[in-house]
Design an enzyme around this catalytic site. Structure first.
Site, short mmCIF file in Angstrom:
data_model
loop_
_atom_site.label_atom_id
_atom_site.label_comp_id
_atom_site.label_asym_id
_atom_site.label_seq_id
_atom_site.Cartn_x
_atom_site.Cartn_y
_atom_site.Cartn_z
N ALA A 155 -4.54 -5.71 -0.78
CA ALA A 155 -4.31 -4.99 0.47
C ALA A 155 -5.38 -3.91 0.60
O ALA A 155 -5.27 -2.82 0.05
CB ALA A 155 -2.92 -4.36 0.47
N THR A 160 5.60 6.40 -3.90
CA THR A 160 5.87 6.65 -2.47
C THR A 160 6.88 5.66 -1.91
O THR A 160 7.31 5.82 -0.78
CB THR A 160 4.57 6.53 -1.65
OG1 THR A 160 3.96 5.26 -1.94
CG2 THR A 160 3.60 7.65 -1.98
N GLY A 185 7.61 -0.48 -1.48
CA GLY A 185 7.09 0.37 -0.40
C GLY A 185 7.49 -0.17 0.96
O GLY A 185 8.25 -1.14 1.07
N PHE A 186 6.96 0.46 1.97
CA PHE A 186 7.26 0.07 3.36
C PHE A 186 6.86 -1.39 3.61
O PHE A 186 7.72 -2.25 3.86
CB PHE A 186 6.52 1.06 4.28
CG PHE A 186 6.22 0.55 5.64
CD1 PHE A 186 7.20 -0.01 6.45
CD2 PHE A 186 4.92 0.62 6.15
CE1 PHE A 186 6.91 -0.49 7.73
CE2 PHE A 186 4.62 0.16 7.41
CZ PHE A 186 5.61 -0.41 8.20
N TYR A 217 -9.20 7.40 -1.43
CA TYR A 217 -8.57 6.20 -0.86
C TYR A 217 -9.64 5.25 -0.33
O TYR A 217 -9.70 4.08 -0.73
CB TYR A 217 -7.61 6.64 0.24
CG TYR A 217 -6.80 5.54 0.87
CD1 TYR A 217 -5.71 4.96 0.22
CD2 TYR A 217 -7.09 5.09 2.16
CE1 TYR A 217 -4.95 3.97 0.83
CE2 TYR A 217 -6.34 4.10 2.78
CZ TYR A 217 -5.26 3.55 2.11
OH TYR A 217 -4.50 2.57 2.73
N THR A 248 -5.52 4.13 -9.28
CA THR A 248 -4.65 3.03 -8.83
C THR A 248 -5.50 1.93 -8.19
O THR A 248 -5.30 0.73 -8.45
CB THR A 248 -3.60 3.55 -7.83
OG1 THR A 248 -2.76 4.49 -8.51
CG2 THR A 248 -2.75 2.43 -7.25
N ASN A 268 -6.39 -4.31 -13.46
CA ASN A 268 -5.32 -4.86 -14.30
C ASN A 268 -4.65 -6.06 -13.65
O ASN A 268 -4.36 -7.07 -14.30
CB ASN A 268 -4.25 -3.80 -14.57
CG ASN A 268 -4.74 -2.70 -15.49
OD1 ASN A 268 -5.73 -2.89 -16.20
ND2 ASN A 268 -4.07 -1.55 -15.48
N THR A 301 -0.19 0.16 10.44
CA THR A 301 1.01 -0.65 10.57
C THR A 301 2.24 0.26 10.52
O THR A 301 2.24 1.26 9.80
CB THR A 301 1.05 -1.71 9.45
OG1 THR A 301 -0.11 -2.53 9.59
CG2 THR A 301 2.29 -2.58 9.53
P1 NAD Z 1 3.79 2.70 0.83
O1 NAD Z 1 3.35 4.02 0.30
O2 NAD Z 1 5.07 2.61 1.54
O3 NAD Z 1 3.81 1.61 -0.32
C1 NAD Z 1 3.00 1.66 -1.45
C2 NAD Z 1 3.85 1.27 -2.65
O4 NAD Z 1 3.02 1.28 -3.82
C3 NAD Z 1 4.97 2.29 -2.93
O5 NAD Z 1 6.18 1.60 -3.17
C4 NAD Z 1 4.50 3.05 -4.14
O6 NAD Z 1 5.57 3.55 -4.91
C5 NAD Z 1 3.70 2.00 -4.85
N1 NAD Z 1 2.66 2.56 -5.73
C6 NAD Z 1 1.73 3.49 -5.43
N2 NAD Z 1 0.93 3.71 -6.49
C7 NAD Z 1 1.39 2.91 -7.49
C8 NAD Z 1 1.00 2.67 -8.82
N3 NAD Z 1 -0.06 3.32 -9.38
N4 NAD Z 1 1.69 1.77 -9.56
C9 NAD Z 1 2.75 1.10 -9.04
N5 NAD Z 1 3.17 1.28 -7.77
C10 NAD Z 1 2.49 2.17 -7.01
O7 NAD Z 1 2.60 2.19 1.76
P2 NAD Z 1 2.50 0.91 2.70
O8 NAD Z 1 2.28 1.38 4.08
O9 NAD Z 1 3.62 -0.01 2.42
O10 NAD Z 1 1.14 0.28 2.20
C11 NAD Z 1 1.12 -0.84 1.32
C12 NAD Z 1 -0.33 -1.20 1.04
O11 NAD Z 1 -1.01 -1.55 2.25
C13 NAD Z 1 -1.13 -0.07 0.39
O12 NAD Z 1 -1.98 -0.62 -0.59
C14 NAD Z 1 -1.96 0.48 1.53
O13 NAD Z 1 -3.19 1.00 1.10
C15 NAD Z 1 -2.18 -0.77 2.39
N6 NAD Z 1 -2.38 -0.39 3.80
C16 NAD Z 1 -1.32 -0.01 4.57
C17 NAD Z 1 -1.54 0.37 5.88
C18 NAD Z 1 -0.41 0.79 6.78
O14 NAD Z 1 -0.68 1.19 7.91
N7 NAD Z 1 0.83 0.70 6.37
C19 NAD Z 1 -2.84 0.37 6.40
C20 NAD Z 1 -3.90 0.00 5.57
C21 NAD Z 1 -3.66 -0.41 4.27
#
Ligand code: NAD
Ligand code: UDP
Length: 347
Positions: free
Chosen positions: A124, A45, A20-21, A155, A102, A109, A185
């Site tokens: 996270a 995603t 992910g990001f 969520y 999830t 898990n 972020t």
């Molecule tokens: P993102 O959507 O880019 O990354 C999430 C990643 O998790 C993706 O690569 C997706 O394919 C993978 N994923 C989702 N469900 C899955 C599953 N059931 N099994 C395996 N992989 C799965 O989002 P992000 O911005 O990189 O966020 C990363 C984490 O940080 C997340 O848990 C999010 O809740 C948390 N977070 C992010 C922010 C933000 O602003 N970026 C803010 C608060 C919390």
């Protein structure tokens, strides 16, 4: 109290959601530090493109797997970061039941895996656990104002349940679990179409489309650049002893959405207008982290100002848009322009 002491050998770190990001930047930073990295991702995603440059790295392994069905791994693991979860409101609401599963089954898990490997675990979590906050700024001891029946509940409540799981595993001495509450972020490798504010507004501005503002634009958010967040995640995973309490990581600079849109209009020349759209249900009105705990426990604070991080993110989206335009019209393709070649990006 469970406590790990690193023996100086190569650490193996599992990053769930590593494509992910945020996860892909974390994988980069861990590899740079010398760790072995196992990325587990379902690509719900995230994107293979985010981890493509790592594919041939000798210390990188990619496993395509949904964490809801993940049980164990065939090699020792020292640390587990759980970032697996759709994060933008449109993506986590697209299949809300899967989002909740999830957060709960997936986190369960991964905690069990960490327990069986005697590995440290970092969850996270999110500022969304504060819901539409009635206290401002948000300190970690504020319990939040969350709807458990609305469209964001899959969520918000999923992440709250995941936190409860982590602290139960910690209290019962089963896993060295840590919880970070991440505030908004942004940065390179966000998906251009993932629906979050910074990706939406930058892509719209670079495409010459009007910027979409939901509601009257007076709601606020505090935006943290991704490299600052990754430094905070690693600091919390590595600090000893385990703080035993959640830690906010975010940038306390607070902006209205109107102010953010104005900054982007100034940064990206071209004169896109603004269109106002209805505010989504349960959209939080104000959000700003109190980061006193991160400062004290981790000696952490953000370094990248919004103007600088936005420019880097704009450059990234400009290059992504140019590449996708070249793919769509190959005959008009040029050698490989720099990101600012075709799209004027001001200071
Ligand atoms: P993102 O959507 O880019 O990354 C999430 C990643 O998790 C993706 O690569 C997706 O394919 C993978 N994923 C989702 N469900 C899955 C599953 N059931 N099994 C395996 N992989 C799965 O989002 P992000 O911005 O990189 O966020 C990363 C984490 O940080 C997340 O848990 C999010 O809740 C948390 N977070 C992010 C922010 C933000 O602003 N970026 C803010 C608060 C919390
Ligand atoms: N928002 C907006 N226009 C957009 C996308 C989002 O005005 O194109 C608003 C959204 O309603 C919220 C804020 O920007 O008030 C931040 O939204 P985002 O989805 O990035 O994250 P959230 O903090 O709501 O999870």
């Amino acid at each position: 109290m469970l406590q790990k002491v690193h023996d100086g050998k190569t650490r193996t770190v599992l990053v769930a959601g590593g494509a992910g990001f945020v996860g892909s930047h974390l994988c980069d930073a861990l590899l740079l530090r010398g760790d072995r990295v196992i990325c587990v991702d379902s690509f719900l995603t995230g994107s293979k493109i985010n981890v493509q440059p790592l594919e041939n790295h000798p210390r990188f392994r990619l496993i395509e797997q949904d964490v809801c069905h993940f049980s164990d791994i065939d090699e020792p693991v020292h640390q587990v970061y759980n970032l697996a979860c759709a994060a933008s409101p449109p993506s986590y609401q697209a299949d809300p039941v899967h989002t909740m599963m999830t957060c709960v089954a997936g986190t369960g898990n991964l905690l069990a895996l960490a327990e069986s490997h005697n590995a440290s675990f970092l969850q996270a979590s999110t500022s969304e656990v504060y819901g539409d906050p009635e206290e401002h700024p948000q300190r970690e001891d504020y319990r939040g104002n969350v709807s458990c029946t609305g469209p964001r509940a899959c969520y918000d409540e999923g992440k709250r349940a995941a936190e409860a799981l982590c602290f139960d595993m910690l209290r019962t001495g089963r896993t060295d679990a840590r919880v970070v509450r991440i505030f908004n972020t942004y940065g390179p490798r966000m998906q251009p179409n993932d629906g979050r504010i910074i990706s939406n507004l930058l892509v719209q501005a670079l495409s010459g489309d009007p910027l979409t503002i939901y509601g009257n634009g007076e709601q606020t958010r505090s935006f943290c650049f991704v490299t600052d967040l990754v430094a905070g995640l690693m600091a919390l995973m590595d600090v000893e002893p385990n703080p035993g309490a959640p830690v906010n990581i975010g940038n306390p600079g607070e902006f209205t959405i109107n102010e953010l849109a104005a900054m982007i209009q100034t940064m990206v020349a071209g004169g896109s207008g603004i269109v106002y759209r209805p505010l989504p249900k349960d959209d939080p009105q104000r959000r700003r982290p109190d980061i006193a705990r991160a400062r004290e426990l981790l000696d952490w604070e953000p370094k990248v100002p919004l103007s600088q991080g936005l420019q880097q993110t704009a450059d990234y989206f400009a290059s992504v848009l140019i590449e996708s335009e070249q793919r769509a019209t190959p005959s008009r393709a040029r050698p490989h322009p720099g990101p600012t070649d075709a799209l004027q990006i001001g200071a």
